[in-house]
Design a protein around this motif. Sequence first.
Motif, PDB file in Angstrom:
ATOM      1  N   GLN A   1       0.790  -1.225   0.000  1.00  0.00           N
ATOM      2  CA  GLN A   1       0.000   0.000   0.000  1.00  0.00           C
ATOM      3  C   GLN A   1       0.824   1.276   0.000  1.00  0.00           C
ATOM      4  OE1 GLN A   1      -2.704  -0.516   3.283  1.00  0.00           O
ATOM      5  NE2 GLN A   1      -3.941  -1.991   2.159  1.00  0.00           N
ATOM      6  N   ASP A   2       2.085   1.181   0.336  1.00  0.00           N
ATOM      7  CA  ASP A   2       2.923   2.385   0.346  1.00  0.00           C
ATOM      8  C   ASP A   2       3.418   2.666  -1.075  1.00  0.00           C
ATOM      9  OD1 ASP A   2       5.865   3.605   0.521  1.00  0.00           O
ATOM     10  OD2 ASP A   2       4.701   4.282   2.257  1.00  0.00           O
ATOM     11  N   PRO A   3       3.046   3.820  -1.657  1.00  0.00           N
ATOM     12  CA  PRO A   3       3.450   4.085  -3.050  1.00  0.00           C
ATOM     13  C   PRO A   3       4.962   4.166  -3.243  1.00  0.00           C
ATOM     14  CG  PRO A   3       2.367   5.998  -2.075  1.00  0.00           C
ATOM     15  CD  PRO A   3       2.225   4.890  -1.096  1.00  0.00           C
ATOM     16  N   GLY A   4       5.677   4.628  -2.214  1.00  0.00           N
ATOM     17  CA  GLY A   4       7.134   4.677  -2.317  1.00  0.00           C
ATOM     18  C   GLY A   4       7.731   3.282  -2.430  1.00  0.00           C
ATOM     19  N   ASN A   5       7.186   2.346  -1.663  1.00  0.00           N
ATOM     20  CA  ASN A   5       7.667   0.956  -1.735  1.00  0.00           C
ATOM     21  C   ASN A   5       7.348   0.330  -3.086  1.00  0.00           C
ATOM     22  OD1 ASN A   5       8.611   1.140   0.878  1.00  0.00           O
ATOM     23  ND2 ASN A   5       6.907   0.039   1.797  1.00  0.00           N
ATOM     24  N   VAL A   6       6.133   0.592  -3.593  1.00  0.00           N
ATOM     25  CA  VAL A   6       5.756   0.065  -4.910  1.00  0.00           C
ATOM     26  C   VAL A   6       6.729   0.573  -5.974  1.00  0.00           C
ATOM     27  CG1 VAL A   6       4.007   0.141  -6.731  1.00  0.00           C
ATOM     28  CG2 VAL A   6       3.319  -0.287  -4.380  1.00  0.00           C
ATOM     29  N   GLY A   7       6.978   1.877  -5.966  1.00  0.00           N
ATOM     30  CA  GLY A   7       7.885   2.461  -6.947  1.00  0.00           C
ATOM     31  C   GLY A   7       9.299   1.915  -6.836  1.00  0.00           C
ATOM     32  N   THR A   8       9.790   1.760  -5.606  1.00  0.00           N
ATOM     33  CA  THR A   8      11.144   1.243  -5.391  1.00  0.00           C
ATOM     34  C   THR A   8      11.263  -0.201  -5.875  1.00  0.00           C
ATOM     35  OG1 THR A   8      11.458   2.719  -3.505  1.00  0.00           O
ATOM     36  CG2 THR A   8      12.918   0.818  -3.653  1.00  0.00           C
ATOM     37  N   LEU A   9      10.247  -1.023  -5.578  1.00  0.00           N
ATOM     38  CA  LEU A   9      10.267  -2.418  -6.032  1.00  0.00           C
ATOM     39  C   LEU A   9      10.251  -2.494  -7.563  1.00  0.00           C
ATOM     40  CD1 LEU A   9       7.833  -3.924  -3.396  1.00  0.00           C
ATOM     41  CD2 LEU A   9      10.249  -4.534  -3.680  1.00  0.00           C
ATOM     42  N   LEU A  10       9.458  -1.645  -8.207  1.00  0.00           N
ATOM     43  CA  LEU A  10       9.409  -1.644  -9.673  1.00  0.00           C
ATOM     44  C   LEU A  10      10.742  -1.199 -10.270  1.00  0.00           C
ATOM     45  CD1 LEU A  10       5.837  -0.182 -10.261  1.00  0.00           C
ATOM     46  CD2 LEU A  10       6.574  -2.558 -10.530  1.00  0.00           C
ATOM     47  N   ARG A  11      11.356  -0.190  -9.654  1.00  0.00           N
ATOM     48  CA  ARG A  11      12.651   0.293 -10.145  1.00  0.00           C
ATOM     49  C   ARG A  11      13.712  -0.800 -10.002  1.00  0.00           C
ATOM     50  NH1 ARG A  11      13.933   4.650  -6.745  1.00  0.00           N
ATOM     51  NH2 ARG A  11      15.476   3.426  -5.667  1.00  0.00           N
ATOM     52  N   THR A  12      13.680  -1.510  -8.876  1.00  0.00           N
ATOM     53  CA  THR A  12      14.648  -2.586  -8.651  1.00  0.00           C
ATOM     54  C   THR A  12      14.448  -3.717  -9.656  1.00  0.00           C
ATOM     55  OG1 THR A  12      14.715  -2.041  -6.302  1.00  0.00           O
ATOM     56  CG2 THR A  12      15.524  -4.216  -6.941  1.00  0.00           C
ATOM     57  N   ALA A  13      13.185  -4.100  -9.882  1.00  0.00           N
ATOM     58  CA  ALA A  13      12.902  -5.161 -10.857  1.00  0.00           C
ATOM     59  C   ALA A  13      13.366  -4.764 -12.247  1.00  0.00           C
ATOM     60  CB  ALA A  13      11.406  -5.478 -10.864  1.00  0.00           C
ATOM     61  N   SER A  14      13.149  -3.500 -12.603  1.00  0.00           N
ATOM     62  CA  SER A  14      13.588  -3.016 -13.910  1.00  0.00           C
ATOM     63  C   SER A  14      15.111  -3.052 -14.025  1.00  0.00           C
ATOM     64  CB  SER A  14      13.066  -1.597 -14.133  1.00  0.00           C
ATOM     65  OG  SER A  14      13.530  -1.078 -15.348  1.00  0.00           O
ATOM     66  N   ALA A  15      15.795  -2.636 -12.958  1.00  0.00           N
ATOM     67  CA  ALA A  15      17.260  -2.629 -12.970  1.00  0.00           C
ATOM     68  C   ALA A  15      17.822  -4.048 -13.089  1.00  0.00           C
ATOM     69  CB  ALA A  15      17.792  -1.962 -11.707  1.00  0.00           C
ATOM     70  N   LEU A  16      17.081  -5.029 -12.547  1.00  0.00           N
ATOM     71  CA  LEU A  16      17.519  -6.423 -12.623  1.00  0.00           C
ATOM     72  C   LEU A  16      17.142  -7.087 -13.944  1.00  0.00           C
ATOM     73  CD1 LEU A  16      16.650  -7.555  -8.992  1.00  0.00           C
ATOM     74  CD2 LEU A  16      18.935  -7.155  -9.950  1.00  0.00           C
ATOM     75  N   GLY A  17      16.453  -6.332 -14.806  1.00  0.00           N
ATOM     76  CA  GLY A  17      16.104  -6.856 -16.116  1.00  0.00           C
ATOM     77  C   GLY A  17      14.848  -7.698 -16.135  1.00  0.00           C
TER      78      GLY A  17
ATOM     79  N   ALA B   1       4.589   7.016  -6.331  1.00  0.00           N
ATOM     80  CA  ALA B   1       5.110   5.781  -6.921  1.00  0.00           C
ATOM     81  C   ALA B   1       5.920   6.085  -8.171  1.00  0.00           C
ATOM     82  CB  ALA B   1       3.967   4.827  -7.246  1.00  0.00           C
ATOM     83  N   MET B   2       5.456   7.018  -8.977  1.00  0.00           N
ATOM     84  CA  MET B   2       6.188   7.386 -10.185  1.00  0.00           C
ATOM     85  C   MET B   2       7.539   7.998  -9.843  1.00  0.00           C
ATOM     86  SD  MET B   2       4.547   6.537 -12.950  1.00  0.00           S
ATOM     87  CE  MET B   2       5.054   7.621 -14.265  1.00  0.00           C
ATOM     88  N   ARG B   3       7.553   8.845  -8.801  1.00  0.00           N
ATOM     89  CA  ARG B   3       8.816   9.472  -8.397  1.00  0.00           C
ATOM     90  C   ARG B   3       9.798   8.409  -7.901  1.00  0.00           C
ATOM     91  NH1 ARG B   3       7.377  12.660  -4.088  1.00  0.00           N
ATOM     92  NH2 ARG B   3       6.242  13.993  -5.512  1.00  0.00           N
ATOM     93  N   ALA B   4       9.300   7.459  -7.089  1.00  0.00           N
ATOM     94  CA  ALA B   4      10.175   6.422  -6.548  1.00  0.00           C
ATOM     95  C   ALA B   4      10.638   5.455  -7.630  1.00  0.00           C
ATOM     96  CB  ALA B   4       9.455   5.657  -5.446  1.00  0.00           C
ATOM     97  N   SER B   5       9.787   5.192  -8.610  1.00  0.00           N
ATOM     98  CA  SER B   5      10.148   4.233  -9.663  1.00  0.00           C
ATOM     99  C   SER B   5      11.031   4.838 -10.741  1.00  0.00           C
ATOM    100  CB  SER B   5       8.890   3.667 -10.321  1.00  0.00           C
ATOM    101  OG  SER B   5       8.300   4.616 -11.191  1.00  0.00           O
ATOM    102  N   ARG B   6      11.120   6.179 -10.760  1.00  0.00           N
ATOM    103  CA  ARG B   6      11.913   6.888 -11.777  1.00  0.00           C
ATOM    104  C   ARG B   6      11.500   6.463 -13.189  1.00  0.00           C
ATOM    105  NH1 ARG B   6      16.289  10.079  -9.301  1.00  0.00           N
ATOM    106  NH2 ARG B   6      17.000  10.161 -11.429  1.00  0.00           N
ATOM    107  N   GLY B   7      10.184   6.265 -13.389  1.00  0.00           N
ATOM    108  CA  GLY B   7       9.683   5.920 -14.702  1.00  0.00           C
ATOM    109  C   GLY B   7       9.569   4.438 -14.970  1.00  0.00           C
ATOM    110  N   ALA B   8      10.072   3.587 -14.040  1.00  0.00           N
ATOM    111  CA  ALA B   8      10.010   2.133 -14.246  1.00  0.00           C
ATOM    112  C   ALA B   8       8.575   1.620 -14.198  1.00  0.00           C
ATOM    113  CB  ALA B   8      10.864   1.418 -13.191  1.00  0.00           C
ATOM    114  N   SER B   9       7.649   2.413 -13.649  1.00  0.00           N
ATOM    115  CA  SER B   9       6.233   2.017 -13.611  1.00  0.00           C
ATOM    116  C   SER B   9       5.700   1.773 -15.004  1.00  0.00           C
ATOM    117  CB  SER B   9       5.389   3.107 -12.948  1.00  0.00           C
ATOM    118  OG  SER B   9       5.802   3.316 -11.623  1.00  0.00           O
ATOM    119  N   LEU B  10       6.274   2.446 -15.982  1.00  0.00           N
ATOM    120  CA  LEU B  10       5.793   2.336 -17.347  1.00  0.00           C
ATOM    121  C   LEU B  10       6.488   1.214 -18.088  1.00  0.00           C
ATOM    122  CD1 LEU B  10       5.742   6.137 -17.912  1.00  0.00           C
ATOM    123  CD2 LEU B  10       3.736   4.680 -17.846  1.00  0.00           C
TER     124      LEU B  10
END
Length: 200
Positions: free
Chosen positions: A157-173, A191-200
């Motif tokens: 439920q925390d948007p920062g955590n969602v964004g961070t997890l998506l960014r990490t998954a993207s970085a891992l390919g 979430a968008m700020r934390a994911s740095r665009g990885a949400s897309l």
Amino acid sequence: RPSFRAFARAREESLRPPLPLHVDRLTSASNAYVRHVAKLRAQRSHREALGATVLVGSAPVEEFACHLARLDIANDARGFPGSIRTLFCLENANEEISARARDLANRVVHVSAAAMDRMAGLVSSEGVLAMAEVDVPRLDRWETIRTRRILALDRVQDPGNVGTLLRTASALGWDGAFLVDGCADVFGEKAMRASRGASL
């Protein structure tokens, strides 16, 4: 007979105020399109109705442009449901925005500091040189892409955590993410700020 998809697209366009093709500069913070972008950034219901979201800052915009290139769709990015619909550049900051982001955008519009402040939702947009209105990729487009590793999130439920997890998954390919109901809005501002665009 018009298809459901054509009907949905027409409805989306009716919710978006017109931005005539000859307009390449927005100076007023009360402009209808500036208000639309601010609403898109702040309201989940507006994002869902239009199938679009907003990237705030030149770094997320640049990262998304790199993401498009990595997907090997750079040559066909215009009109792709997930491409940069409109790139907003702060006046006199055009040199700071990468040529790749400008080339992949359907259009580039220069905005005043007051308009950027309103769109970014900040007291001062100092440091915000660019924003982008981005169409959210539709599931039917991504079903054709072969996936091997998917991140599954359940009630995060925390948007920062969602964004961070998506960014990490993207970085891992990893190839994508599946969010169960109850997760934070993946296209919301935090979430968008934390994911740095990885949400897309």
